[in-house]
Write a protein that holds these residues in place. Structure first.
Motif, PDB file in Angstrom:
ATOM      1  N   SER A 175       0.832  -1.212   0.000  1.00 47.09           N
ATOM      2  CA  SER A 175       0.000   0.000   0.000  1.00 47.09           C
ATOM      3  C   SER A 175       0.864   1.259   0.000  1.00 47.09           C
ATOM      4  CB  SER A 175      -0.941   0.012   1.208  1.00 47.09           C
ATOM      5  OG  SER A 175      -0.249   0.264   2.420  1.00 47.09           O
ATOM      6  N   ALA A 180      -1.252   5.293   5.175  1.00 41.16           N
ATOM      7  CA  ALA A 180      -1.159   3.837   5.271  1.00 41.16           C
ATOM      8  C   ALA A 180      -1.240   3.368   6.718  1.00 41.16           C
ATOM      9  CB  ALA A 180       0.147   3.355   4.628  1.00 41.16           C
ATOM     10  N   GLY A 183      -4.384   1.647  -3.267  1.00 42.59           N
ATOM     11  CA  GLY A 183      -3.621   1.777  -2.034  1.00 42.59           C
ATOM     12  C   GLY A 183      -4.506   1.736  -0.807  1.00 42.59           C
ATOM     13  N   GLY A 242      -4.469  -1.080   2.123  1.00 43.57           N
ATOM     14  CA  GLY A 242      -4.326  -0.690   3.517  1.00 43.57           C
ATOM     15  C   GLY A 242      -5.411  -1.280   4.397  1.00 43.57           C
TER      16      GLY A 242
END
Length: 322
Positions: free
Chosen positions: A107, A116, A172, A176
Motif C-alpha cells: 500500500s 497507510a 492503495g 491498507g
C-alpha cells in the motif's frame, strides 16, 4: 513502569517500519525483497534467542538436579518442548503476520505513509465486528461510541476532510484496509494458539511460518544474485530488528504484567510515531486537522480502558477521603 516502558518501546519500533520501507523502495528494492529480508533477519534473531533460552534452561536444570541429588527441577527445559502439531499451529498463526506485512508495505507504493498507518489502525474496529459476529453479540454502547470516535478521527487523520477522496489512490486504500483485516485476524487468533509455550519459541515458530509463506509467494532470488550483500542487508537488518524481533520480545515481557487493556493504549503510540516520521523524514504534508484526527484515534483506542478504570479510580479517591 519497566513493563509499561517495554510495551511502549515495542510499539514505537513498529512505528518506524513504514519509513524504512519507503526508503527501501526509493533505493529500487521490490516488495518480496523487502519483506523477505525482514523476515529472514527476524527468523535468525528469533531462533538465536530461542536456542539461548533453551541452553540456559538446560544448564539451570542440570545445576538444580545436581544440587537436589538427581531430582529434576520443575519447569525449565521441559516447557520449551513442543509437539509438531503445536509447531504447525504456531506456524499457521504466523501467516496473517506475513500477509499483513505484504499488504501494508505494498500500500505504501500508492498512498502516503501517514495514510497507510492510519488505514492499518482500522484493525481496532474491524476486530470488534469480527468478534461480535463470531460471538453473535451486538457491540455495547461504549464500544459503539468508541467506533464513532475512531471513524471521525480517521476521516480527519487521513486528510479526507481537508483534501477530499479524489486525492488518494483507490488501490492503495484497499490494500491498507486489507492489511488492517489481516492484522485484526492475527490479533484475534494469535494469543489463543499454544499460549503455554515459551514466548521466544512461540515467536520463532510464527516467524518461521511467515517466512515460508513469503518465500513461496516471492522466491528469494536476492539470496543468490548478490542483492542481499548491498543496501538490502541494511534495510533487512533494520526491518528485522524493529519489526520481527524487538516488538514480540518486548510485548511478551511487558503485556502479561500490565494487562491487554493498558497494552492497547501504549501500543497506539505506533500511530503518532509513524505520522511524525512521515512528516520529518519523508517530508509528507501533515496538516493540523490530520494531527487532530490522530489525537481522536488515540482517544478512541484508549476510551474503553479509561472508562473501565474510571469507577475504580473514583472509588479509591472516595475511600481515601473517607
Amino acid at each position: 513502569m519497566k513493563y509499561a516502558l517495554a510495551v511502549f518501546l515495542g510499539a514505537v519500533s513498529y512505528g518506524i517500519l513504514s519509513t524504512i520501507v519507503v526508503k527501501a523502495y526509493d533505493e529500487g528494492y521490490q516488495l518480496g525483497e523487502v519483506v523477505g529480508s525482514q523476515l529472514l533477519v527476524g527468523f535468525v534473531l528469533s531462533w538465536l534467542l530461542a536456542v539461548y533460552i533453551r541452553f540456559k534452561a538446560g544448564r539451570n536444570e542440570r545445576r538444580n538436579a545436581a544440587s537436589s541429588a538427581g531430582t529434576p527441577a520443575a519447569g525449565t527445559a521441559k516447557r520449551t518442548g513442543l509437539t509438531w502439531k503445536q509447531r504447525l499451529l504456531l506456524m499457521s498463526a504466523g501467516v496473517p503476520t506475513a500477509l499483513t506485512g505484504l499488504l501494508y508495505y505494498q500500500s505504501l507504493r500508492y498512498i502516503p505513509n501517514s495514510l497507510a498507518i492510519i488505514l492499518l489502525f482500522q484493525f481496532t474496529w474491524i476486530g470488534v465486528f469480527i468478534h461480535a459476529i463470531r460471538m453473535r453479540q451486538r457491540p455495547n454502547k461504549l464500544m459503539l461510541l468508541t467506533l464513532i470516535v475512531l471513524f471521525i478521527g480517521t476521516l480527519f487523520a487521513a486528510g479526507i476532510v481537508d483534501q477530499g477522496l479524489t486525492h488518494f489512490d483507490a488501490l492503495g486504500v484497499v490494500l491498507g484496509l486489507l492489511a488492517a483485516l489481516s492484522y485484526s485476524l492475527f490479533m484475534l487468533s494469535s494469543g489463543k494458539i499454544v499460549p503455554s509455550a515459551e514466548p521466544a519459541f512461540r515467536s520463532a515458530w510464527m516467524i518461521t511460518g511467515g517466512l515460508i509463506v513469503v518465500f513461496i509467494l516471492f522466491p528469494p532470488a536476492f539470496l543468490f544474485n548478490g542483492l542481499i550483500w548491498g543496501h538490502l542487508l541494511v534495510f533487512g537488518l533494520l526491518l528485522g530488528l524493529f519489526g520481527a524481533f524487538i516488538p514480540p520480545v518486548l510485548f511478551a515481557a511487558g503485556i502479561p504484567h500490565i494487562g491487554e487493556g493498558a497494552a492497547s493504549i501504549l501500543g497506539a503510540s505506533e500511530l503518532p510515531v509513524a505520522v511524525m516520521l512521515s512528516a520529518i523524514v519523508l517530508h509528507e504534508r501533515v496538516s493540523a486537522l490530520q494531527w487532530g484526527g490522530v489525537a481522536l484515534v488515540l482517544i478512541g483506542v484508549a476510551l474503553p480502558e479509561l472508562v473501565k478504570r474510571f469507577p475504580q479510580t473514583k472509588a479509591r479517591s472516595f475511600s481515601h477521603r473517607a
